[in-house]
Design an enzyme around this catalytic site. Sequence first.
Site, short mmCIF file in Angstrom:
data_model
loop_
_atom_site.label_atom_id
_atom_site.label_comp_id
_atom_site.label_asym_id
_atom_site.label_seq_id
_atom_site.Cartn_x
_atom_site.Cartn_y
_atom_site.Cartn_z
N LYS A 131 8.58 78.74 45.30
CA LYS A 131 9.94 78.39 45.74
C LYS A 131 10.84 78.43 44.51
O LYS A 131 10.37 78.21 43.39
CB LYS A 131 9.95 76.98 46.34
CG LYS A 131 11.12 76.70 47.24
CD LYS A 131 10.91 77.20 48.65
CE LYS A 131 12.17 77.08 49.46
NZ LYS A 131 11.94 77.41 50.88
N THR A 168 12.52 82.01 61.89
CA THR A 168 12.18 80.59 61.68
C THR A 168 12.54 79.78 62.92
O THR A 168 11.74 78.97 63.41
CB THR A 168 12.89 80.03 60.42
OG1 THR A 168 12.63 80.91 59.34
CG2 THR A 168 12.41 78.64 60.08
N GLY A 211 15.27 83.94 51.39
CA GLY A 211 16.40 83.01 51.44
C GLY A 211 15.96 81.60 51.77
O GLY A 211 14.81 81.34 52.09
N ASP A 212 16.88 80.67 51.66
CA ASP A 212 16.70 79.28 52.09
C ASP A 212 18.12 78.72 52.18
O ASP A 212 19.08 79.51 52.32
CB ASP A 212 15.82 78.50 51.08
CG ASP A 212 15.39 77.13 51.60
OD1 ASP A 212 14.49 77.07 52.45
OD2 ASP A 212 15.97 76.12 51.18
N ASN A 264 21.06 78.99 59.52
CA ASN A 264 20.16 80.02 60.06
C ASN A 264 19.13 79.44 61.03
O ASN A 264 19.00 79.91 62.17
CB ASN A 264 19.46 80.73 58.90
CG ASN A 264 18.38 81.67 59.37
OD1 ASN A 264 17.23 81.28 59.52
ND2 ASN A 264 18.75 82.90 59.67
P1 NDP Z 1 21.38 77.17 55.87
O1 NDP Z 1 22.00 77.10 54.53
O2 NDP Z 1 21.59 78.39 56.69
O3 NDP Z 1 21.85 75.91 56.75
C1 NDP Z 1 21.61 74.61 56.34
C2 NDP Z 1 22.24 73.65 57.32
O4 NDP Z 1 21.87 72.32 56.99
C3 NDP Z 1 23.76 73.68 57.28
O5 NDP Z 1 24.28 73.34 58.54
C4 NDP Z 1 24.07 72.59 56.25
O6 NDP Z 1 25.36 72.02 56.37
C5 NDP Z 1 23.01 71.56 56.59
N1 NDP Z 1 22.68 70.78 55.39
C6 NDP Z 1 22.24 71.25 54.20
N2 NDP Z 1 22.09 70.24 53.33
C7 NDP Z 1 22.41 69.12 54.00
C8 NDP Z 1 22.45 67.76 53.65
N3 NDP Z 1 22.10 67.34 52.41
N4 NDP Z 1 22.83 66.85 54.61
C9 NDP Z 1 23.17 67.27 55.85
N5 NDP Z 1 23.17 68.56 56.24
C10 NDP Z 1 22.80 69.46 55.33
O7 NDP Z 1 19.82 76.89 55.65
P2 NDP Z 1 18.60 77.24 56.59
O8 NDP Z 1 18.98 77.09 58.02
O9 NDP Z 1 18.01 78.51 56.12
O10 NDP Z 1 17.56 76.09 56.18
C11 NDP Z 1 17.54 74.82 56.84
C12 NDP Z 1 16.21 74.14 56.57
O11 NDP Z 1 15.14 74.98 57.07
C13 NDP Z 1 15.86 73.88 55.10
O12 NDP Z 1 15.08 72.71 55.01
C14 NDP Z 1 14.98 75.08 54.74
O13 NDP Z 1 14.15 74.80 53.64
C15 NDP Z 1 14.19 75.23 56.04
N6 NDP Z 1 13.59 76.54 56.23
C16 NDP Z 1 14.35 77.68 56.26
C17 NDP Z 1 13.75 78.89 56.47
C18 NDP Z 1 14.53 80.15 56.63
O14 NDP Z 1 13.93 81.18 56.99
N7 NDP Z 1 15.84 80.15 56.41
C19 NDP Z 1 12.28 79.02 56.59
C20 NDP Z 1 11.58 77.74 56.65
C21 NDP Z 1 12.22 76.57 56.44
P3 NDP Z 1 26.51 72.43 55.30
O15 NDP Z 1 26.92 73.81 55.68
O16 NDP Z 1 27.57 71.40 55.50
O17 NDP Z 1 25.88 72.36 53.95
#
Ligand code: NDP
Length: 449
Positions: free
Chosen positions: A130, A213, A169-170, A244
Site C-alpha cells: 500500500k 470493489t 487507486g484508493d 468509487n
Molecule cells: P474515494 O476517494 O473515491 O471516496 C471516499 C469517500 O469516503 C468520499 O465520499 C469521502 O468524502 C469519504 N471519506 C474519506 N475520508 C473520510 C473521512 N475521514 N471521514 C468521512 N468520510 C470520508 O475512495 P474509495 O471509494 O476508492 O475508497 C473508500 C474506501 O474503500 C477506503 O477505505 C478504501 O481503502 C476502500 N477500498 C477501495 C478500493 C477501490 O478499489 N477503490 C478497494 C478496496 C477498498 P470526501 O469526498 O468528503 O473526502
Amino acid sequence: MVNKFDEQIQAFMRKTELRNSNEPEFIQAVHEVAETVIPFMTKNKSYKKANILERLVEPERVVMFRVPWFTDKGEYMVNRGYRVEMNSAIGPYKGGLRFHPSVNLSILKFLAFEQVFKNSLTTLPLGGGKGGSDFNPKGRSDREILCFCQSFMTELSRHIGSNTDVPAGDIGVGSREIGYLFGQYKRIQNEFTGVLTGKGLSYGGSLIRPEATGYGAVYFAHQMLLKNKMDFQGLSVAISGSGNVAQFVCEKVIELGGVPVSMSDSSGFIYDKNGIDTEKLKFIKKLKNIKRGRIKEYAAHYGCEYFKDKKPWGIKSDVAFPCATQNELDEESAKELVKNGIKCVTEGANMPTTPQAIEVFHKNNVLFSPGKASNAGGVATSGLEMSQNSLRISWTREEVDSRLKDIMIGIHNTCVEFGKDGKQINYVKGANIGGFIKVADAMIAQGHV
Ligand code: NDP
C-alpha cells in the site's frame, strides 16, 4: 473476544506494540488478525515453529520519500510519499495508493497488512502493499494534480514494476490520477507495461475495474443473505461514502432490488426515504466525479434530509455498507443499527468498523463481513487486469463480471469453511485464517524470507 489463548495474544501484542509504537491503526489491524490466527496456529505447529506471525507483521520494505511540487500560483510545496511493500510470498506487491491529508505510516501499514490477507483470499498470485501521500487533492486544479502526480511517480518509479510492485487507486486516487501516474512512469522507464491497475480502457484498463470493489461487496453480502434465506429485494440499505466504492455498491444494490437510502461524504450524509434510484445515482456520479461537489447538493436538488457532520448509522436500515474510511462505525453506532433492526453489515471500506462495534454485531447475531473479504473484488479485478495486460488481450464486460462474481463466491465459501463458530459463521475468523494459510505456507516453502 475472550478466549483461552488470551495470554499468548497479549504477549504477542505487547511485543508488536513495542516495535510499532505510535501506530494505532496498524496495531488495531494486527490485533484483529492475532485474535483468530494465534488459536489456529497452536493447532498447526509448523506455523508456530516458523514464527510466521512475527514475520508477517514486519514489512519486507518501506520506502519514504519527498514529493516537491508547486501550485498554480507558483508556491513551492512539499509532501511525503510512501510505499509499504508488506509481503511478496505469493506474488508481486499489490495494493492501492491513497492521497489524503491523514496518510501516515500507521495507516499505510494497516492497509498493507490487510491487503496481504485480502489478496490471498482472491486465490490470485498477488502479494500485499500500500502507498500514498499526505497530499490533499481537494480544491486543487487539474494542473496541480498533474504536477503532484508526476513528482510522486518520479521517485516511486524506481521501486515498482509489473513483476515487482503494481499499485492501484484508493481514496483520492481515481482514474484521473492513475492516468497521470501511468504517463509519468512510461516516460521515465520507456516501457508500456501493466505497472498500475485501474487504468483507462484506452490504455490497458479492464472493463468492470471501476465497478469491481462495490459490485464485489454486494455480491458478497448477497451470498451472506442467501445463506440465511434472505435476499436484497425490498431491503433498505444504508451506505456511507459517495466515492468509487459507495457509488457502485449503490448501483448493484438497486439492480438486485434493494433500496439505498443514504450516502455521505466527510461533511455529512443525505437520507432519502424514497430511495436512491438509477437517475438519482447518475446525479451523484456527476456531482462527485465531474463537478467534484459536496453530497449536500443532492439534498438541495431532491428535497431530502441532510445531516451535517453526521454518519448514517442512526437511520433505520436492513443492510449497512460502510464505504468511506477506517473506524467510521463505532460501538455507539453499532448499537443504534442493532436497535433499528440491522440484519447484515458488509464492509466496503478497509476497517471501517471498530473492534467494539464488531463485538456488538457478533453478540447480536448480525451478519458481519470484514473488508479484507468483502471488498476484495477491487484487487481481484486488478489481478484480472494484470492478466489481460500480460496476455495483451481484453476480456468482455460479461467475462470479467462473471470471474469477479465467482471470486466473491469463492471468498465467501472460504470464510464459511474457516469461520465456523458453533452454529454461526464468524466471517472475521474465516477471512483471517483463510487468507493466512496460503501466505504462511508460501513463506515456509521459500525458506527464511
Ligand atoms: P474515494 O476517494 O473515491 O471516496 C471516499 C469517500 O469516503 C468520499 O465520499 C469521502 O468524502 C469519504 N471519506 C474519506 N475520508 C473520510 C473521512 N475521514 N471521514 C468521512 N468520510 C470520508 O475512495 P474509495 O471509494 O476508492 O475508497 C473508500 C474506501 O474503500 C477506503 O477505505 C478504501 O481503502 C476502500 N477500498 C477501495 C478500493 C477501490 O478499489 N477503490 C478497494 C478496496 C477498498 P470526501 O469526498 O468528503 O473526502
